[in-house]
Design a protein around this motif. Sequence first.
Motif, PDB file in Angstrom:
ATOM      1  N   LEU A  47       0.842  -1.184   0.000  1.00  0.00           N
ATOM      2  CA  LEU A  47       0.000   0.000   0.000  1.00  0.00           C
ATOM      3  C   LEU A  47       0.883   1.243   0.000  1.00  0.00           C
ATOM      4  N   LEU A  48       0.739   2.047  -1.043  1.00  0.00           N
ATOM      5  CA  LEU A  48       1.516   3.289  -1.129  1.00  0.00           C
ATOM      6  C   LEU A  48       0.627   4.471  -0.762  1.00  0.00           C
ATOM      7  N   ASP A  49       1.253   5.525  -0.246  1.00  0.00           N
ATOM      8  CA  ASP A  49       0.526   6.778  -0.091  1.00  0.00           C
ATOM      9  C   ASP A  49       0.220   7.301  -1.489  1.00  0.00           C
ATOM     10  N   GLY A  50      -1.010   7.724  -1.706  1.00  0.00           N
ATOM     11  CA  GLY A  50      -1.420   8.173  -3.039  1.00  0.00           C
ATOM     12  C   GLY A  50      -1.004   9.599  -3.311  1.00  0.00           C
ATOM     13  N   VAL A  51       0.290   9.869  -3.210  1.00  0.00           N
ATOM     14  CA  VAL A  51       0.802  11.218  -3.454  1.00  0.00           C
ATOM     15  C   VAL A  51       1.898  11.177  -4.506  1.00  0.00           C
ATOM     16  N   GLY A  52       2.052  12.301  -5.203  1.00  0.00           N
ATOM     17  CA  GLY A  52       3.089  12.350  -6.222  1.00  0.00           C
ATOM     18  C   GLY A  52       3.090  13.678  -6.930  1.00  0.00           C
ATOM     19  N   SER A  53       3.593  13.666  -8.165  1.00  0.00           N
ATOM     20  CA  SER A  53       3.702  14.883  -8.965  1.00  0.00           C
ATOM     21  C   SER A  53       3.016  14.670 -10.304  1.00  0.00           C
ATOM     22  N   ILE A  54       2.401  15.733 -10.800  1.00  0.00           N
ATOM     23  CA  ILE A  54       1.738  15.650 -12.096  1.00  0.00           C
ATOM     24  C   ILE A  54       2.787  15.526 -13.202  1.00  0.00           C
ATOM     25  N   ALA A  55       2.671  14.471 -13.994  1.00  0.00           N
ATOM     26  CA  ALA A  55       3.631  14.223 -15.071  1.00  0.00           C
ATOM     27  C   ALA A  55       3.132  14.803 -16.395  1.00  0.00           C
ATOM     28  N   THR A  56       1.856  14.652 -16.652  1.00  0.00           N
ATOM     29  CA  THR A  56       1.238  15.195 -17.850  1.00  0.00           C
ATOM     30  C   THR A  56      -0.271  15.143 -17.648  1.00  0.00           C
ATOM     31  N   TYR A  57      -0.997  15.772 -18.576  1.00  0.00           N
ATOM     32  CA  TYR A  57      -2.451  15.767 -18.435  1.00  0.00           C
ATOM     33  C   TYR A  57      -3.098  16.257 -19.714  1.00  0.00           C
ATOM     34  N   THR A  58      -4.374  16.016 -19.806  1.00  0.00           N
ATOM     35  CA  THR A  58      -5.174  16.500 -20.926  1.00  0.00           C
ATOM     36  C   THR A  58      -6.372  17.237 -20.359  1.00  0.00           C
ATOM     37  N   ILE A  59      -6.544  18.487 -20.755  1.00  0.00           N
ATOM     38  CA  ILE A  59      -7.688  19.266 -20.283  1.00  0.00           C
ATOM     39  C   ILE A  59      -8.903  18.946 -21.147  1.00  0.00           C
ATOM     40  N   ILE A  60      -9.999  18.660 -20.470  1.00  0.00           N
ATOM     41  CA  ILE A  60     -11.238  18.324 -21.173  1.00  0.00           C
ATOM     42  C   ILE A  60     -12.202  19.497 -21.064  1.00  0.00           C
ATOM     43  N   THR A  61     -12.526  20.088 -22.200  1.00  0.00           N
ATOM     44  CA  THR A  61     -13.493  21.184 -22.173  1.00  0.00           C
ATOM     45  C   THR A  61     -14.812  20.769 -22.827  1.00  0.00           C
ATOM     46  N   VAL A  62     -14.744  19.734 -23.642  1.00  0.00           N
ATOM     47  CA  VAL A  62     -15.957  19.169 -24.223  1.00  0.00           C
ATOM     48  C   VAL A  62     -16.071  17.743 -23.676  1.00  0.00           C
ATOM     49  N   ALA A  63     -16.943  17.586 -22.706  1.00  0.00           N
ATOM     50  CA  ALA A  63     -17.004  16.326 -21.978  1.00  0.00           C
ATOM     51  C   ALA A  63     -17.884  15.311 -22.691  1.00  0.00           C
ATOM     52  N   PRO A  64     -17.611  14.029 -22.463  1.00  0.00           N
ATOM     53  CA  PRO A  64     -18.524  13.007 -22.971  1.00  0.00           C
ATOM     54  C   PRO A  64     -19.868  13.093 -22.248  1.00  0.00           C
ATOM     55  N   SER A  65     -20.869  12.517 -22.844  1.00  0.00           N
ATOM     56  CA  SER A  65     -22.223  12.556 -22.293  1.00  0.00           C
ATOM     57  C   SER A  65     -22.224  12.090 -20.845  1.00  0.00           C
ATOM     58  N   GLY A  66     -22.873  12.878 -19.993  1.00  0.00           N
ATOM     59  CA  GLY A  66     -22.953  12.521 -18.581  1.00  0.00           C
ATOM     60  C   GLY A  66     -21.893  13.208 -17.749  1.00  0.00           C
ATOM     61  N   PHE A  67     -20.880  13.758 -18.404  1.00  0.00           N
ATOM     62  CA  PHE A  67     -19.786  14.388 -17.667  1.00  0.00           C
ATOM     63  C   PHE A  67     -19.776  15.903 -17.832  1.00  0.00           C
ATOM     64  N   GLU A  68     -20.784  16.436 -18.533  1.00  0.00           N
ATOM     65  CA  GLU A  68     -20.806  17.880 -18.794  1.00  0.00           C
ATOM     66  C   GLU A  68     -20.723  18.679 -17.507  1.00  0.00           C
ATOM     67  N   LYS A  69     -21.354  18.178 -16.454  1.00  0.00           N
ATOM     68  CA  LYS A  69     -21.409  18.940 -15.200  1.00  0.00           C
ATOM     69  C   LYS A  69     -20.039  19.087 -14.552  1.00  0.00           C
ATOM     70  N   TYR A  70     -19.074  18.285 -14.997  1.00  0.00           N
ATOM     71  CA  TYR A  70     -17.756  18.334 -14.364  1.00  0.00           C
ATOM     72  C   TYR A  70     -16.780  19.273 -15.067  1.00  0.00           C
ATOM     73  N   THR A  71     -17.125  19.746 -16.259  1.00  0.00           N
ATOM     74  CA  THR A  71     -16.158  20.555 -17.012  1.00  0.00           C
ATOM     75  C   THR A  71     -15.946  21.917 -16.363  1.00  0.00           C
ATOM     76  N   PRO A  72     -14.783  22.558 -16.491  1.00  0.00           N
ATOM     77  CA  PRO A  72     -13.621  21.935 -17.136  1.00  0.00           C
ATOM     78  C   PRO A  72     -12.899  21.008 -16.152  1.00  0.00           C
ATOM     79  N   TYR A  73     -12.275  19.977 -16.686  1.00  0.00           N
ATOM     80  CA  TYR A  73     -11.485  19.087 -15.831  1.00  0.00           C
ATOM     81  C   TYR A  73     -10.324  18.536 -16.644  1.00  0.00           C
ATOM     82  N   ALA A  74      -9.482  17.822 -15.988  1.00  0.00           N
ATOM     83  CA  ALA A  74      -8.319  17.259 -16.676  1.00  0.00           C
ATOM     84  C   ALA A  74      -8.181  15.785 -16.328  1.00  0.00           C
ATOM     85  N   PHE A  75      -7.785  15.014 -17.333  1.00  0.00           N
ATOM     86  CA  PHE A  75      -7.283  13.667 -17.076  1.00  0.00           C
ATOM     87  C   PHE A  75      -5.801  13.830 -16.807  1.00  0.00           C
TER      88      PHE A  75
END
Length: 121
Positions: A47-75
Amino acid sequence: MSIEQQVIERAKEGKLLTHKCTSCGFLHLSTAYFCAKCGSKGFEDVLLDGVGSIATYTIITVAPSGFEKYTPYAFVVMAVDNSELRISGFMEGIATPADLPVGTRAKITGFDERGILIQKQ
Ligand SMILES: [Zn+2]
């Protein structure tokens, strides 16, 4: 409890369940029959502590159906401390690259329909 359920329950506690090769120590995110590094078949849960550094990401501004309420967000892809592992997850409130410089410290904060939830530390 299934392995997937165990991973989810641990994520809700801010932890990352991994599988360590008992032969060479290589950490695996998912269960495997053979170690990806040495081919050994022995594993133990770590079991590791779930901490670290952001390596890369993709910003989502047009969300898939059902996820519109979460925008903007990033994977995001987070390099997990004390391991060579990288996990992907969901970070809310990210609209532009200025919101999330690569290397930003982050942590696992939960799990829901979006997957592993990660927030800035
Ligand atoms: Zn190994």
